[in-house]
Design a protein around this motif. Structure first.
Motif, PDB file in Angstrom:
ATOM      1  N   ILE A 145       0.858  -1.178   0.000  1.00  0.00           N
ATOM      2  CA  ILE A 145       0.000   0.000   0.000  1.00  0.00           C
ATOM      3  C   ILE A 145       0.897   1.232   0.000  1.00  0.00           C
ATOM      4  O   ILE A 145       1.658   1.446   0.941  1.00  0.00           O
ATOM      5  CB  ILE A 145      -0.945   0.024   1.220  1.00  0.00           C
ATOM      6  N   ASP A 146       0.808   1.997  -1.085  1.00  0.00           N
ATOM      7  CA  ASP A 146       1.650   3.171  -1.276  1.00  0.00           C
ATOM      8  C   ASP A 146       1.028   4.377  -0.578  1.00  0.00           C
ATOM      9  O   ASP A 146      -0.189   4.432  -0.387  1.00  0.00           O
ATOM     10  CB  ASP A 146       1.753   3.448  -2.784  1.00  0.00           C
ATOM     11  N   ASP A 147       1.874   5.337  -0.197  1.00  0.00           N
ATOM     12  CA  ASP A 147       1.411   6.596   0.415  1.00  0.00           C
ATOM     13  C   ASP A 147       0.488   6.321   1.596  1.00  0.00           C
ATOM     14  O   ASP A 147      -0.504   7.038   1.793  1.00  0.00           O
ATOM     15  CB  ASP A 147       0.677   7.461  -0.628  1.00  0.00           C
ATOM     16  N   PHE A 148       0.808   5.290   2.375  1.00  0.00           N
ATOM     17  CA  PHE A 148      -0.077   4.888   3.463  1.00  0.00           C
ATOM     18  C   PHE A 148      -0.278   6.037   4.453  1.00  0.00           C
ATOM     19  O   PHE A 148       0.683   6.690   4.875  1.00  0.00           O
ATOM     20  CB  PHE A 148       0.459   3.657   4.201  1.00  0.00           C
ATOM     21  N   ALA A 185       9.580   2.971   4.888  1.00  0.00           N
ATOM     22  CA  ALA A 185       9.426   4.420   4.974  1.00  0.00           C
ATOM     23  C   ALA A 185      10.054   5.039   3.732  1.00  0.00           C
ATOM     24  O   ALA A 185      11.178   4.694   3.375  1.00  0.00           O
ATOM     25  CB  ALA A 185      10.089   4.958   6.236  1.00  0.00           C
ATOM     26  N   GLU A 186       9.318   5.917   3.066  1.00  0.00           N
ATOM     27  CA  GLU A 186       9.836   6.538   1.844  1.00  0.00           C
ATOM     28  C   GLU A 186      10.242   7.979   2.120  1.00  0.00           C
ATOM     29  O   GLU A 186       9.787   8.604   3.077  1.00  0.00           O
ATOM     30  CB  GLU A 186       8.801   6.468   0.711  1.00  0.00           C
ATOM     31  N   GLY A 187      11.135   8.498   1.294  1.00  0.00           N
ATOM     32  CA  GLY A 187      11.517   9.905   1.390  1.00  0.00           C
ATOM     33  C   GLY A 187      12.496  10.216   2.504  1.00  0.00           C
ATOM     34  O   GLY A 187      12.480  11.318   3.054  1.00  0.00           O
TER      35      GLY A 187
HETATM   36 CA    CA Z   1       4.894   6.531  -2.359  1.00  0.00          CA
END
Ligand code: CA
Ligand code: C2E
Ligand code: CA
Ligand code: CA
Length: 278
Positions: free
Chosen positions: A178-181, A235-237
């Motif tokens: 699930i992206d941008d959760f 964790a992204e970014g």
């Molecule tokens: Ca994302």
């Protein structure tokens, strides 16, 4: 005041006109770009912050227009979706990503997975599953190394086709992330109904992560809930060592971001892998 209003209206109409012309131009160029193969994928590593090992890479679409240079996917993906071009593009993305990762696996990076972004529109297409099967067949990539990044909006769509399609993907052994959760406003109940593997915490929660910020409580809660459900958390970014250290001490499984490496075109990603192996 009348002249002022008229001026505003004229200004407004001109702006609208400009936007429409731009939009038509972009759509025409996009169609041509697909014909002329102006696209490539950039790959960004996803690592285990404890062992520092690479576990996966996210494939990110790049369009290199002959005059404009690189156009952001944020600008052209919505148009590709509205016009249906996303289906042609999406098929190419899946195939290219699977072939590439299988190549890296053959070169000795055996356990790298590839994470491919899939828009909700693509799931509405009844040929989507066939495209996936074809990409896996042609590349000989084992399904468990293919991760699909879906946004929460896909999960609230309880139409039979979406539900069935997700189940079929999971039965094939494909991983669902699930992206941008945390940015969608859906209820969390879908987490019970779908065998999801991974949650990707959106960058907006990572950006200002520090001991005082409310984001810390949110990230902590996502990790606790996710781990309680047996999910893996990415964790992204990640841009700073402070963010990296906080996430590592909170027990975040995997991290991705400019601090580790920015998205790289395939050949440069190969070099990155080789440097890392030494
Ligand atoms: Ca994302
Ligand atoms: P996303 O899926 O959330 O992808 C992450 C975006 O964050 C990427 O932008 C990536 O380059 C950027 N990023 C990675 N690390 C950092 C960091 O440390 N700091 C900052 N500020 N940004 C970072 P990109 O490549 O411009 O893609 C934007 C969006 O376009 C993606 O967001 C995704 O929604 C969409 N997109 C990209 N490629 C594809 C694709 O192949 N298919 C579909 N359907 N959508 C795509
Ligand atoms: Ca993504
Ligand atoms: Ca995001």
């Amino acid at each position: 005041t009348d002249t002022v209003t008229n001026k505003n209206v004229v200004f407004y109409l001109n702006e609208m006109n400009k936007e429409m012309i731009e939009r038509v131009e972009l759509e025409r160029s996009l169609r041509k770009g697909i014909e002329n193969n102006e696209f490539f994928l950039a790959y960004q590593p996803i690592i285990n912050p404890v062992t520092n090992e690479i576990v996966a890479c996210e494939a990110l679409l790049r369009w290199e227009h002959p005059e404009w240079g690189i156009v952001s996917p944020k600008k052209f993906i919505p148009i590709a979706e509205e016009t249906g071009m996303i289906h042609t593009l999406g098929k190419w993305i899946l195939k290219t990503a699977c072939l590439q990762v299988k190549d890296w696996q053959r070169d000795g990076f055996e356990h790298i997975s590839v994470s491919v972004n899939v828009s909700a529109h693509q799931l509405q297409n009844n040929r989507f599953i066939d495209n996936i099967k074809q990409a896996l067949d042609e590349s000989a990539l084992a399904p468990r190394y293919l991760h699909l990044e879906l946004t929460e909006s896909v999960m609230i769509d309880r139409s039979l086709t979406t539900v069935e399609m997700l189940r079929e993907l999971m039965e094939m052994g494909i991983h669902i992330s699930i992206d941008d959760f945390g940015t969608g406003y859906s209820s969390l109940s879908y987490l019970k109904h779908f065998p999801i593997h991974t949650l990707k915490i959106d960058r907006s929660f990572i950006q200002n992560l520090n001991k005082q910020s409310p984001d810390l409580a949110i990230v902590h809660a996502i990790l606790t809930m996710g781990h309680g459900l047996g999910l893996r958390i990415v964790a992204e970014g990640i841009e700073t060592t402070e963010q990296l250290h906080m996430l590592t001490s909170l027990g975040c499984d995997f991290v991705q971001g400019y601090l580790i490496e920015k998205p790289l075109e395939a050949r440069r990603f190969t070099h990155w892998l080789e440097r890392k192996r030494k």
